[in-house]
Design an enzyme around this catalytic site. Structure first.
Site, PDB file in Angstrom:
ATOM      1  N   ASP A 122       0.833  -1.208   0.000  1.00  0.00           N
ATOM      2  CA  ASP A 122       0.000   0.000   0.000  1.00  0.00           C
ATOM      3  C   ASP A 122       0.865   1.253   0.000  1.00  0.00           C
ATOM      4  O   ASP A 122       0.621   2.198  -0.767  1.00  0.00           O
ATOM      5  CB  ASP A 122      -0.924  -0.018   1.212  1.00  0.00           C
ATOM      6  CG  ASP A 122      -1.720   1.273   1.352  1.00  0.00           C
ATOM      7  OD1 ASP A 122      -2.596   1.521   0.508  1.00  0.00           O
ATOM      8  OD2 ASP A 122      -1.450   2.033   2.298  1.00  0.00           O
TER       9      ASP A 122
ATOM     10  N   GLU B  45      -1.967  -5.341  -3.516  1.00  0.00           N
ATOM     11  CA  GLU B  45      -0.983  -4.590  -2.727  1.00  0.00           C
ATOM     12  C   GLU B  45       0.060  -5.524  -2.131  1.00  0.00           C
ATOM     13  O   GLU B  45       1.255  -5.190  -2.088  1.00  0.00           O
ATOM     14  CB  GLU B  45      -1.690  -3.805  -1.625  1.00  0.00           C
ATOM     15  CG  GLU B  45      -2.526  -2.647  -2.142  1.00  0.00           C
ATOM     16  CD  GLU B  45      -3.348  -1.982  -1.067  1.00  0.00           C
ATOM     17  OE1 GLU B  45      -3.671  -0.781  -1.233  1.00  0.00           O
ATOM     18  OE2 GLU B  45      -3.686  -2.634  -0.054  1.00  0.00           O
TER      19      GLU B  45
END
Length: 242
Positions: free
Chosen positions: A60, A131
């Site tokens: 992320d 992610e």
């Protein structure tokens, strides 16, 4: 888990998945990390062992950095506010889930029984898995060499689409601003007409229906409804807004 500890079937699956990215240095990829990136927490809760939570956290942050850097270099005239708005769309669950689907990530994601039938959480699972894969690629080499070549074209394509959209991808916010321009204090009303999933919403404002939208989550269904309502309102009140 080292490569030798992976079953031949799982290793073959991981190789098929990695081939989709056309990595510049595929031999540098850690299969153990990629395997972990594709283990949803629902599986570890059911069977024990590691999952992709920590890799998702890392991925992320890397995605946010790459998106910010891309926007900074792409257009020197973009303000900080504009870059922030566009980046929020680039790294949104919806955008990442669409990218994940393009690489068939769901086919390789290991999930537990509690999540396997949870259609509402599908977008989040795919986005989190994407992610985590980014995190695994980064840790495999300690740099962005396995990520930039295939990810930046995606960011460029999506950013172009978002920047061409006057709502910057946030249709609900844009619709609210528009209704308040037309009538002080007027707010759109989102009415749930199908509890789903898929969910379906209607958008009412100024005493009438302006649009509807459907999606696997309430949030996405409302955004889709707002997108149609925004376009309809702009068309109906174009002269008044000039």
């Amino acid at each position: 888990m080292a490569e030798s500890a992976l079953t031949p079937l799982r290793l073959a699956q991981l190789r098929r998945f990695a081939a989709r990215f056309a990595l510049s240095e595929p031999e540098a990829l850690s299969w153990e990390l990629l395997h972990r990136a594709l283990i949803h927490p629902s599986w570890s809760a059911q069977e024990g062992g590691e999952d992709n939570d920590r890799l998702e956290f890392l991925g992320d942050e890397i995605l946010r950095l790459l998106a910010a850097e891309f926007l900074y270099r792409a257009d020197p005239e973009l303000t900080v506010g504009e870059m922030t708005a566009v980046r929020s769309v680039l790294v949104s669950d919806v955008a990442l889930a669409e990218l994940a689907e393009g690489y068939d990530l769901g086919e390789f994601l290991v999930v537990g029984r509690s999540a396997s039938g949870d259609e509402r959480g599908r977008i989040t699972r795919l986005a989190d898995g994407f992610e985590a894969v980014i995190g695994a690629l980064y840790l495999s080499t300690g740099d962005l060499g396995l990520i930039r070549p295939w990810l930046l074209p995606h960011l460029a394509h999506l950013a172009e689409s978002v920047m061409a959209d006057p709502t910057r991808g946030n249709h609900k916010s844009a619709l609210q601003e528009l209704t308040q321009k037309l009538a002080a204090g007027e707010l759109p009303e989102y009415r749930l007409v199908d509890p789903g999933p898929p969910f379906r919403y209607e958008v009412w404002a100024l005493g009438r229906l302006w649009g509807s939208g459907e999606g696997p989550s309430k949030k996405l269904a409302q955004q889709r409804a707002a997108r149609g309502a925004y376009a309809a309102l702009r068309s109906a009140f174009d002269t008044a807004l000039q």
